[in-house]
Write a protein that holds these residues in place. Structure first.
Motif, mmCIF file in Angstrom:
data_model
loop_
_atom_site.group_PDB
_atom_site.id
_atom_site.type_symbol
_atom_site.label_atom_id
_atom_site.label_comp_id
_atom_site.label_asym_id
_atom_site.label_seq_id
_atom_site.Cartn_x
_atom_site.Cartn_y
_atom_site.Cartn_z
ATOM 1 N N LYS A 197 3.500 -3.280 2.086
ATOM 2 C CA LYS A 197 2.680 -2.834 2.624
ATOM 3 C C LYS A 197 2.273 -2.842 0.129
ATOM 4 O O LYS A 197 0.533 -2.649 0.650
ATOM 5 N N SER A 214 -0.503 6.484 0.063
ATOM 6 C CA SER A 214 0.934 6.160 -0.035
ATOM 7 C C SER A 214 0.427 5.153 -1.836
ATOM 8 O O SER A 214 -0.824 4.985 -2.400
ATOM 9 N N SER A 215 1.760 5.205 -2.986
ATOM 10 C CA SER A 215 1.198 3.934 -3.367
ATOM 11 C C SER A 215 1.141 2.528 -2.977
ATOM 12 O O SER A 215 0.759 2.562 -4.001
ATOM 13 N N ARG A 220 -0.496 7.571 4.100
ATOM 14 C CA ARG A 220 0.154 8.105 4.250
ATOM 15 C C ARG A 220 1.214 7.915 5.232
ATOM 16 O O ARG A 220 1.869 7.335 5.883
ATOM 17 N N ASP A 223 1.684 4.568 5.873
ATOM 18 C CA ASP A 223 3.267 3.689 5.210
ATOM 19 C C ASP A 223 4.116 4.550 5.349
ATOM 20 O O ASP A 223 5.612 3.592 5.480
ATOM 21 N N LYS A 224 4.447 5.516 6.731
ATOM 22 C CA LYS A 224 5.841 6.217 6.825
ATOM 23 C C LYS A 224 6.346 5.323 8.355
ATOM 24 O O LYS A 224 6.942 4.734 8.560
#
Length: 712
Positions: A197, A214-215, A220, A223-224
């Protein structure tokens, strides 16, 4: 030297230029040139060389080398060594055995050749892919085949890692190894995916437009999804990925800033290839937990077994426990020594042993052989129990403060020793001390470990108690923990069936409280305004409602759903838990005058009846009775039966444990005799005797044959 000129019998393989005969354990012969054998296996090369150095079995001019494998396996193996058509075993079990033999003899090229030939048999067309993978994994663990176990584990991890769908295929010890591997794989995968990631999915997701990042500068939702794989690797699936993407597109369909709906297929393909590389790279970083060590041990043991055909191994000396041995009791005027497995001597009196144990009474009545061991003139009885256990056992035989076992595991092994030596009074005393809290009891999920030990040692009351206590915990890999390694045979499967049967009976019980059509305990709740019809009523036509209040129905239905769908992942509900949920629900419904009045007048009685029925339902199934019932259901006609329990246990006590009638008069038509071997680890076996006057087995005699036992 043994020689013979007679024709060889059972000749399965004859190759021109033969100068060696290989003989299987079932006396099949194979005439082969030894150069092929030597070039294919360094282990067989050494074995043949030893036979040449000291020939003791020949046929004419041909040396005979005895091997421990069957003729069928050796025949298949030789077809992969010689330039003939290879014979692939017809079953998976035989293929795994052939692979293990090639591995044992370190036949590297032959092993690769066999693997290539049997690869097409990896899937069983009549089974699901998971069942086939579990079967292969179990066989691979049994035979120490790392590569096959590794491949099977990869397939298994494509499915949810739940225990209930694996019990019929994989034994407890192999399940423990699989779970260990799974946990190590997840830990490595978590680290690898975190780096994945941070790298922006290795640069495959540049230029995407989404409403939230996301960071790691990736969408997002993605990322999840990547994070979810670390918790459940079975979510690593292209269909699952597309489902997550579709869900995200639907959620942001009104937000025109998100362009995820138009992600190019090339980008998705590049991302998935990169993710696949990471996941399979994590697989490569971790090996099957315990298989490497197991493989090394198997290779060592198998090679030693092969070489021991020509050279006997010295018996290894018993290892002395590294822990400090207990100080034996100071017993004056002792006339016999009881020696533990870790070589600690306990001086005791023969009459004390004889009174406590019919086994020792008969043993000590035998004449002592002239060459038996003695210490200071006292005969020595060698036992298989360790010093710590014997220290406690001996302390129970004398009027001294008993040595308390350090754990419930020790208590169970102590009970097993008492059962083994027929020490009924000592066993009864130990159980009493456990009930009083003076001896340890299982705590928390230790009950699974306790059940494994108790069932493997034939401790019926402890097995029943532990099985019932497991209902208060989830039956998952996490709860079972290292206790999985202790399960052998069908004990774990039977525990799962016991759990499901208890859940089914609890569901039936709770459904009776959801029923309001017929007279029953829940009729008192009919009339709650929240579920009454909204139409106006009259004296002639009062409003009718057959529904429970929503708060009560929710409490009961939620528990029923958990019992149906989460029987393994959640504890089975206890009466006190459901009562607590009932009280919380009625308090949150305090604004209803009808329900408040019913609760004030009849609520305590309703709760008492609910708890009583639930308690009866939980106690209705008994695991040992369940095992006997399942056996008789399968193996006997549907006629009344009298189960006569014989051999090893007091009939009256065991009948009470089983909940069965033990009198022949109860069912004169036929009798089912259940013989129970009192030795640790024995499994009850039933045999049907259709005759009314069935012969009842006599209890086992404690007398021993001196020629078959350790001299003392």
């Amino acid at each position: 030297m043994l020689t013979s000129d007679k024709p060889l019998g059972n000749l399965l393989f004859e190759y021109r230029g033969a100068d060696l005969i290989l003989r299987s354990h079932d006396s099949h012969h194979f005439q082969v040139p030894k150069v092929y054998i030597i070039n294919s296996s360094p282990v067989l090369e050494e074995l043949i060389q030893r036979a040449l150095d000291d020939p003791n079995d020949t046929h004419g001019s041909l040396l005979i080398v005895q091997l421990p494998e069957s003729g069928a396996i050796l025949h298949n193996l030789l077809t992969f060594i010689f330039p003939v058509t290879p014979l692939t075993p017809p079953t998976t079990e035989e293929a795994m055995e052939l692979l293990s033999v090639a591995q044992k003899y370190q036949m590297v090229s032959v092993l690769a050749h066999i693997r290539d030939r049997v690869a097409r048999h990896w899937q069983n067309p009549s089974s699901t892919q998971l069942d086939a993978a579990l079967h292969h994994y179990s066989l691979a663990q049994t035979y120490g085949l790392r590569q096959e176990a590794f491949h099977a584990a990869q397939i298994i991890f494509k499915y949810p890692m739940t225990i209930e769908d694996k019990l019929d295929m994989v034994p407890g010890a192999s399940l423990y190894e699989l779970w260990n591997y799974y946990e190590k794989f997840r830990a490595i995968l978590k680290l690898d995916l975190t780096e994945f990631k941070k790298s922006g999915a290795r640069g495959t997701l540049t230029g995407l437009n989404c409403v939230e990042f996301s960071s790691s500068q990736i969408p997002r939702w993605l990322d999840k999804y990547i994070k979810s794989i670390t918790s459940a690797p079975n979510l690593f699936d292209l269909i699952e990925f597309n489902t997550v993407l579709a869900r995200h597109i639907n959620d942001v369909s009104q937000d025109h800033r998100c362009k995820c709906v138009s992600i190019p297929s090339r980008t998705i393909r590049s991302f998935w290839e990169a993710l696949t590389s990471v996941v399979y790279g994590s697989f490569e970083k971790v090996s099957i937990a315990g298989v490497d060590e197991l493989l090394m041990r198997l290779k060592s043991l198998q090679a030693e077994s092969a070489l021991s055909l020509v050279q006997d191994r010295e018996d290894s000396q018993a290892q002395v426990n590294s822990t400090t041995s207990p100080e034996p009791l100071d017993v004056p005027d002792a006339n016999v020594i009881v020696r533990s497995s870790d070589l600690v001597d306990f001086r005791v009196h023969k009459p004390v042993l004889a009174i406590a144990s019919p086994f020792f009474k008969d043993l000590l009545s035998l004449p002592q052989s002239s060459d038996s061991e003695s210490v200071d003139g006292l005969p020595v009885v060698q036992l298989s129990e360790d010093a710590e256990l014997l220290h406690t056992l001996v302390s129970l035989l004398y009027p001294v403060r008993p040595v308390v076992p350090k754990s419930y595991d020790k208590v169970l092994y102590l009970l097993a020793a008492c059962q083994k030596y027929d020490m009924v009074q000592a066993q009864s005393y130990i159980r009493t001390e456990v009930d009083r809290g003076c001896f340890p009891s299982p705590v928390g999920t230790e009950v699974f470990r306790a059940h494994a030990i108790a069932s493997s040692n034939g401790l019926i009351p402890e097995t029943e108690r532990a099985a019932r206590l497991t209902l208060d915990h989830p039956m998952t890999f996490e709860s079972l923990g290292e206790g999985l390694r202790l399960y052998d045979g069908s004990a774990l499967r039977e525990l799962a069936r016991f759990r499901k049967r208890c859940a089914e009976i609890l569901v039936t019980c709770i459904e009776s409280f959801l029923e309001v059509h017929a007279p029953g305990p829940s009729n008192i709740w009919v009339g709650c305004p929240d579920v009454m019809p909204s139409r106006p009523s009259s004296r002639r036509h009062p409003p009718q409602s057959d529904a429970l209040p929503s708060w009560l129905r929710q409490v009961l239905s939620q528990n029923n759903d958990n019992l149906t769908l989460k029987v393994f992942t959640h504890p089975l509900p206890t009466p006190s838990k459901i009562r607590g949920e009932y009280l919380s629900a009625i308090q949150s419904h305090a604004g209803c005058n009808f329900c408040s009045q019913v609760h004030a007048k009849l609520g305590p009685t309703f709760c008492m009846e609910l708890e009583s029925k639930l308690e009866q339902a939980r106690a209705k199934v008994r695991i040992f009775h369940f095992l006997i019932s399942e056996y008789l259901k399968i193996h006997t006609p549907s006629t009344p039966r009298c189960v006569r329990v014989t051999r090893g246990y007091p009939q009256t006590q065991l009948s009470q444990v089983l909940g069965i009638d033990n009198t022949p008069e109860a069912a004169p038509e036929a009798a089912a005799e259940v013989d129970i071997d009192p030795s640790p680890g024995a499994v009850p076996q039933a045999a049907i005797d259709p005759a009314p006057e069935a012969i009842v087995s006599s209890p086992p005699q404690a007398s021993l044959n001196p020629a078959q036992e350790e001299p003392w």
